[in-house]
Design an enzyme around this catalytic site. Structure first.
Site, PDB file in Angstrom:
ATOM      1  N   LEU A   1       0.790  -1.024   0.026  1.00  0.00           N
ATOM      2  CA  LEU A   1       0.034  -0.135  -0.128  1.00  0.00           C
ATOM      3  C   LEU A   1       0.805   1.286   0.023  1.00  0.00           C
ATOM      4  O   LEU A   1       1.923   1.131   0.386  1.00  0.00           O
ATOM      5  CB  LEU A   1      -0.740  -0.018   1.240  1.00  0.00           C
ATOM      6  CG  LEU A   1      -1.896  -1.150   1.320  1.00  0.00           C
ATOM      7  CD1 LEU A   1      -2.678  -1.389   2.611  1.00  0.00           C
ATOM      8  CD2 LEU A   1      -2.892  -1.431   0.147  1.00  0.00           C
TER       9      LEU A   1
ATOM     10  N   ASN B   1       7.586  -1.234   1.902  1.00  0.00           N
ATOM     11  CA  ASN B   1       8.119  -0.519   0.964  1.00  0.00           C
ATOM     12  C   ASN B   1       7.506   0.599   0.901  1.00  0.00           C
ATOM     13  O   ASN B   1       6.843   1.131  -0.188  1.00  0.00           O
ATOM     14  CB  ASN B   1       8.434  -1.298  -0.347  1.00  0.00           C
ATOM     15  CG  ASN B   1       6.945  -1.762  -0.830  1.00  0.00           C
ATOM     16  OD1 ASN B   1       5.973  -2.110   0.085  1.00  0.00           O
ATOM     17  ND2 ASN B   1       6.577  -1.653  -2.078  1.00  0.00           N
TER      18      ASN B   1
ATOM     19  N   ASP C   1       0.653 -10.444  -4.359  1.00  0.00           N
ATOM     20  CA  ASP C   1       1.724  -9.715  -4.524  1.00  0.00           C
ATOM     21  C   ASP C   1       1.172  -8.092  -5.053  1.00  0.00           C
ATOM     22  O   ASP C   1       1.993  -7.553  -6.023  1.00  0.00           O
ATOM     23  CB  ASP C   1       2.873 -10.111  -5.525  1.00  0.00           C
ATOM     24  CG  ASP C   1       4.300  -9.369  -5.135  1.00  0.00           C
ATOM     25  OD1 ASP C   1       4.357  -9.001  -3.869  1.00  0.00           O
ATOM     26  OD2 ASP C   1       5.137  -9.318  -6.072  1.00  0.00           O
TER      27      ASP C   1
END
Length: 418
Positions: free
Chosen positions: A65, A96, A306
């Site tokens: 997100l 990330n 993913d």
């Protein structure tokens, strides 16, 4: 709230009602009654849907997100809603972001932003500070705050000793270490699978060897250190074989595969569509067949979307310049259900991920907490932009025929329907 699910076919191998069509009455978040027919009362919310099937809530173990830092790609609030409408009652969120999720306060930020949602958010903390691969992050502190695993999303740990230390250290608190399988030296500047198609299309290739040599290294380290290792999103036939051999030795290794690696191959590169530019790259039909067999044989434990939303400014570019990644929560079930039988699919989305990520398992029976996914496994449709719920629209499945679609979920005393 009292909710009545009418004529629901139950898919749950641990339930006494497995593969039976029943009415399910849910009162205050618990399953109060399961029977052939339950007469609705005036205060019931009655859910009656075509070919309704119900399983334990699905768990997606790799979701990105944007928030914090990349809210233009996806916010936590909206991403959680997308997850619920796509059938997921739990999502593990990658680190990330900007800043990277590498501290106790970062983990708590994610959990607090998703508090009281129908879908539960569980953070994956960074394995190294800043996901830079140089120094271990605050793994124990993050676990105490709610992190369920530690890994640098789509970045491999090139320092062998650092991964060795991580595996040793995590054993002190039963931590789960994720190691992304990619040898950066061998990959070089490769952006797609090295093979006939990359050569024919003039695209720089990254061989499957880059993944396999890293998997082999990680398994050697695991054999030396002990501990728990999860290898996310494998993509090659040789990786399946290596992990199979490691499991035979009794090593505590698990792995996942993405829905797009089960369905799509590097033949998709023909149109230079940047939506199929993913990490790891799409491989060959031989690899796809091996991955499907790996799931069926129990070598591959988990199937993940993913899910990686990328804004149009970074995706709709010349193929070599576009960022890697595809969204996938909306399309996961339809893609996987077109390749695997329903029981194998549900196990890879429910029981296995919860066991690996130390989440409470549930089953469909009277007096159990209602943590349910509602879906139709038979509907066949062509996936298009109207099926995309995410803020970003970068789907590798546009134009693909899928089989099966989620209606939504009932979890945390909340009903969310698509």
């Amino acid at each position: 709230m009292t909710t009545l699910l009418k004529s629901a076919t139950i898919i749950d191998a641990s339930s006494p009602h497995h593969q039976q069509t029943k009415d399910i009455l849910i009162v205050n978040g618990k399953i109060a009654k399961i029977a052939n027919s339950i007469k609705p009362e005036s205060n019931y919310k009655v859910i009656q849907l075509d070919n309704l099937h119900v399983s334990c809530g699905w768990f997606d173990t790799s979701v990105s997100l944007g928030e914090p830092g990349y809210e233009e790609r996806e916010t936590i609030a909206h991403g959680i809603t997308v997850a619920a409408k796509s059938g997921f009652t739990t999502i593990a969120v990658n680190p990330n972001t900007n800043p990277v999720i590498d501290s106790k306060s970062d983990v708590e930020f994610l959990i607090n932003k998703a508090a009281n949602s129908a879908t539960k958010l569980v953070p994956i903390g960074a394995l190294t500070k800043g996901c830079e691969g140089n120094e271990l992050a605050e793994m124990y502190d993050m676990q105490q705050s709610g992190a369920v695993a530690f890994g640098d999303y789509n970045k491999s740990i090139s320092n062998d000793n650092l991964l060795k230390i991580a595996l040793l250290y995590a054993q002190n608190f039963d931590g789960l270490v994720l190691s992304f399988p990619k040898n950066k030296a061998i990959t070089g500047e490769g952006i797609v699978n090295e093979g006939i198609n990359s050569t024919r299309l003039g695209l720089k290739g990254a061989p499957a060897l880059a993944e396999e040599i890293q998997v082999a290294r990680d398994l050697f380290l695991l054999e030396y250190t002990g501990g728990r290792l999860h290898i996310p999103t494998i993509s090659s036939a040789k990786s399946v074989q290596l992990i199979k051999e490691a499991k035979k030795k009794g090593l505590q290794v698990t792995c996942s595969v993405t829905a797009h690696h089960l369905l799509l191959t590097d033949e998709e590169l023909e149109g230079f569509d940047s939506n199929v530019k993913v990490t790891p790259p799409l491989r060959t039909k031989k690899d796809t067949r091996a991955l499907i067999k790996g799931v069926k044989d129990g070598i591959i434990d988990v199937i993940t979307s993913d899910h990686n939303p990328i804004d149009i400014e970074n995706k709709k570019l010349e193929f070599s310049l576009a960022k890697n990644g595809t969204i996938g929560m909306e399309s996961l079930f339809g893609a996987v259900n077109s390749q695997l039988d329903i029981e194998t699919t549900i196990k890879a989305l429910t029981v296995n991920p919860r066991k690996i990520f130390n989440q409470k398992n549930s089953f469909i029976a009277k007096d159990q907490e209602a943590n349910l996914t509602l879906f139709n496994p038979e509907i066949i449709y062509t996936f298009s932009e109207k099926d995309i719920l995410s803020s970003s629209k970068n789907s590798a499945f546009n134009g693909k025929e899928l089989k099966g679609k989620a209606y939504g979920i009932y979890a945390n005393k909340k009903l969310v329907l698509n």
